[in-house]
Design an enzyme around this catalytic site. Structure first.
Site, short mmCIF file in Angstrom:
data_model
loop_
_atom_site.label_atom_id
_atom_site.label_comp_id
_atom_site.label_asym_id
_atom_site.label_seq_id
_atom_site.Cartn_x
_atom_site.Cartn_y
_atom_site.Cartn_z
N ASP A 1 20.33 -6.09 18.84
CA ASP A 1 19.92 -4.90 18.10
C ASP A 1 18.39 -4.82 18.08
OD1 ASP A 1 19.03 -6.71 16.23
OD2 ASP A 1 20.40 -6.09 14.65
N ILE A 2 17.89 -3.70 17.56
CA ILE A 2 16.44 -3.46 17.51
C ILE A 2 15.90 -4.02 16.20
CG2 ILE A 2 14.65 -1.68 17.55
CD1 ILE A 2 16.68 0.10 19.05
N GLU B 1 21.90 0.59 15.37
CA GLU B 1 20.95 0.17 16.40
C GLU B 1 21.45 -1.05 17.16
OE1 GLU B 1 19.70 -2.13 12.66
OE2 GLU B 1 20.73 -0.29 13.21
#
Length: 523
Positions: A388-389, A431
């Site tokens: 994920d970010i 995300e």
């Protein structure tokens, strides 16, 4: 027996035996086909006429000759009528009942007039024993009814020829040979009778039986070589060259009866030589299609034609003759390529995440399950990368959700560029993204995750003249399939990758962690 007579007897006997053979062949192979029952009758009548004429020629007295001539005339008058009925039935034209009955009147009257000739001499004005030639024959002088019957015979044959020639215009090229052979067979009796009536035949011999040998030889070629009654009649009113669907016709013996030009473009191996051959022989090189046709159930079939993928809906329709008997089936190939392409596009759109253009969670798991099934069959390993970010909420709070969406597509595009065509990537939620790798080692999975992580951290998103840098965290799980593994294997692998991802976040983010035994005990 005189040598000269023996030659004619042998020729006429050959004609008789050939008529018997064709009669038997018709009874066994084509008795339910249109026109065949009349063909069987005419060959039977011809055999009776021919063998009786042999006995007439070999007779030594006038009384014996008159006896066998009477036997001949129990069969011969019906031959032109049955030929006419055969041609009508062959081309699918129905005769009105009154006309059907009327056509029997002259043959029946001919038999009556012939067998009562001694009372009125309307059929033969004279019947004399002639012993002037190399062998004795009977000299016959035709009376009024003889010429009525001769004209009737000529008209029946001419109408039969006209019916066939009219059908010739409507027939496709590959069936014209059959019809022309049929016409040729009908011309010989006309020529023979013309010679006989005008007294031009050698020694006064009736050339009718000899002409029949030539006539049925042509008919025999049409039947045996070109499958006349098993080809054209079934297809003639059903298969039109103008229709857009591919059409193929089989008879009850699963023999290819006909096809249209569209069918040839779909299955190029079909040609004039394949007509009359079993479908198993023609489609031997395409077992999948043969199986679908053999099942006889409507289905969709994918084919590669000229390097392009095409889809056809295969459907089946029975063919019945006018008596309601099942004599074959029509197989139609309907082109549904455009529909299937639209369906594939819709399925593709339904499977994709609208923002990042990678698989959504539902379809990702479906693809992962299909990968698992192939590995379960063939053996192998599977790796899952989940990432994920980092601090994505801050991006949304600082720059707005529009910028956040751009960052998501930016990161997804980098990951898509890094994976192989055989790898599966999806948006797991928010995300968070997930990648499934088939038959890739833990080291390969780790290297791929590290590559994506580096590229994300180095490439900025340029939005509203601002450079926005983000980083990402990765968790990896890897395992080989073993005996007894089931669908829980997938969910277990995803849980392990998720745990490894959280380990990466706890270790400062912007890093890659794998699910190992050491990690299992420290978490």
């Amino acid at each position: 027996m005189e040598h000269e007579l023996l030659k004619y007897v042998i020729v006429i006997l050959i004609a008789g035996f050939f008529s018997v053979f064709l009669c038997g062949y018709g009874c066994m192979k084509m008795k339910d086909a249109p026109g065949a029952r009349y063909y069987i009758l005419v060959t039977f009548m011809s055999a009776v006429f021919t063998f009786s004429y042999v006995f007439e020629l070999t007779s030594s007295t006038l009384e014996q000759m008159k006896f066998w001539l009477g036997i001949e005339y129990l069969a011969m008058p019906f031959i032109p009528v049955f030929l006419l009925f055969m041609c009508f039935d062959y081309v699918g034209q129905k005769i009105k009942p009154w006309m059907y009955s009327l056509l029997y009147v002259i043959p029946i009257m001919t038999i009556f007039m012939h067998h009562t000739n001694d009372l009125h001499h309307l059929y033969y004005t004279s019947m004399e024993f002639n012993n002037d030639g190399p062998f004795p024959i009977i000299d016959l002088e035709g009376g009024p009814w003889f010429y009525i019957h001769s004209i009737f015979l000529f008209l029946c044959l001419m109408i039969s020829i006209i019916i066939l020639l009219m059908q010739l215009k409507k027939s496709v090229v590959r069936f014209r040979t059959q019809i022309l052979l049929m016409v040729a067979g009908l011309v010989f009796p006309i020529i023979a009778n013309y010679y006989y009536i005008n007294g031009w035949s050698p020694y006064g011999i009736d050339l009718g039986p000899v002409s029949m040998s030539l006539s049925f030889l042509f008919h025999g070629i049409a039947i045996v070589s070109f499958q006349m009654f098993n080809v054209a009649p079934i297809a003639r009113d059903i298969v039109f060259e103008s229709i857009q669907e591919g059409v193929m016709v089989l008879n009850n013996q699963r023999i290819i009866v006909d096809y249209n030009h569209v069918m040839h473009t779909i299955i190029p191996i079909l040609n004039t030589q394949t007509i009359g051959k079993p479908i198993e022989q023609v489609f031997d090189g395409n077992p999948r299609l043969l199986e679908r046709i053999s099942n006889g159930k409507a289905c969709d079939h994918q084919m590669i034609i000229a390097g392009e993928k095409r889809y056809y809906h295969i459907r089946f329709s029975p063919v019945q003759n006018k008596n309601g008997l099942h004599i074959g089936k029509i197989i139609s190939f309907v082109n549904i390529t455009e529909r299937m392409q639209i369906q594939e596009k819709l399925e593709h759109l339904a499977s994709m995440d609208g923002l990042t253009k990678v698989l959504n969670r539902t379809f990702f798991i479906k693809q992962m399950e299909e990968t698992f099934e192939s590995l379960e069959r063939d053996g192998g390993s599977m790796a899952v990368i989940m990432f994920d970010i980092d601090h994505f909420k801050n991006v949304n709070d600082t720059f707005g959700h529009e910028v956040g969406d751009y960052v998501l597509t930016h990161v997804a595009a980098i990951a898509k560029e890094s994976i192989r065509a055989t790898d599966i990537m999806g948006r797991y939620g928010g995300e968070e993204f997930i990648i499934c790798l088939k038959n890739r080692s833990m080291q390969e999975a780790y290297a791929l995750a590290e590559t994506i992580r580096t590229r994300v951290s180095e490439k900025y998103a340029y939005i509203n003249k601002k450079e926005i840098y983000v980083t990402s965290s990765f968790g990896i799980a890897h395992d080989s399939l073993g005996a007894g593994d089931n669908q829980e294997f997938i969910h277990s692998l995803m849980r392990q990758a998720d745990q490894a991802l959280y380990a990466a976040k706890r270790n400062g983010r912007n890093c890659v962690r794998s699910y190992t035994n050491a990690l299992r005990y420290t978490m």
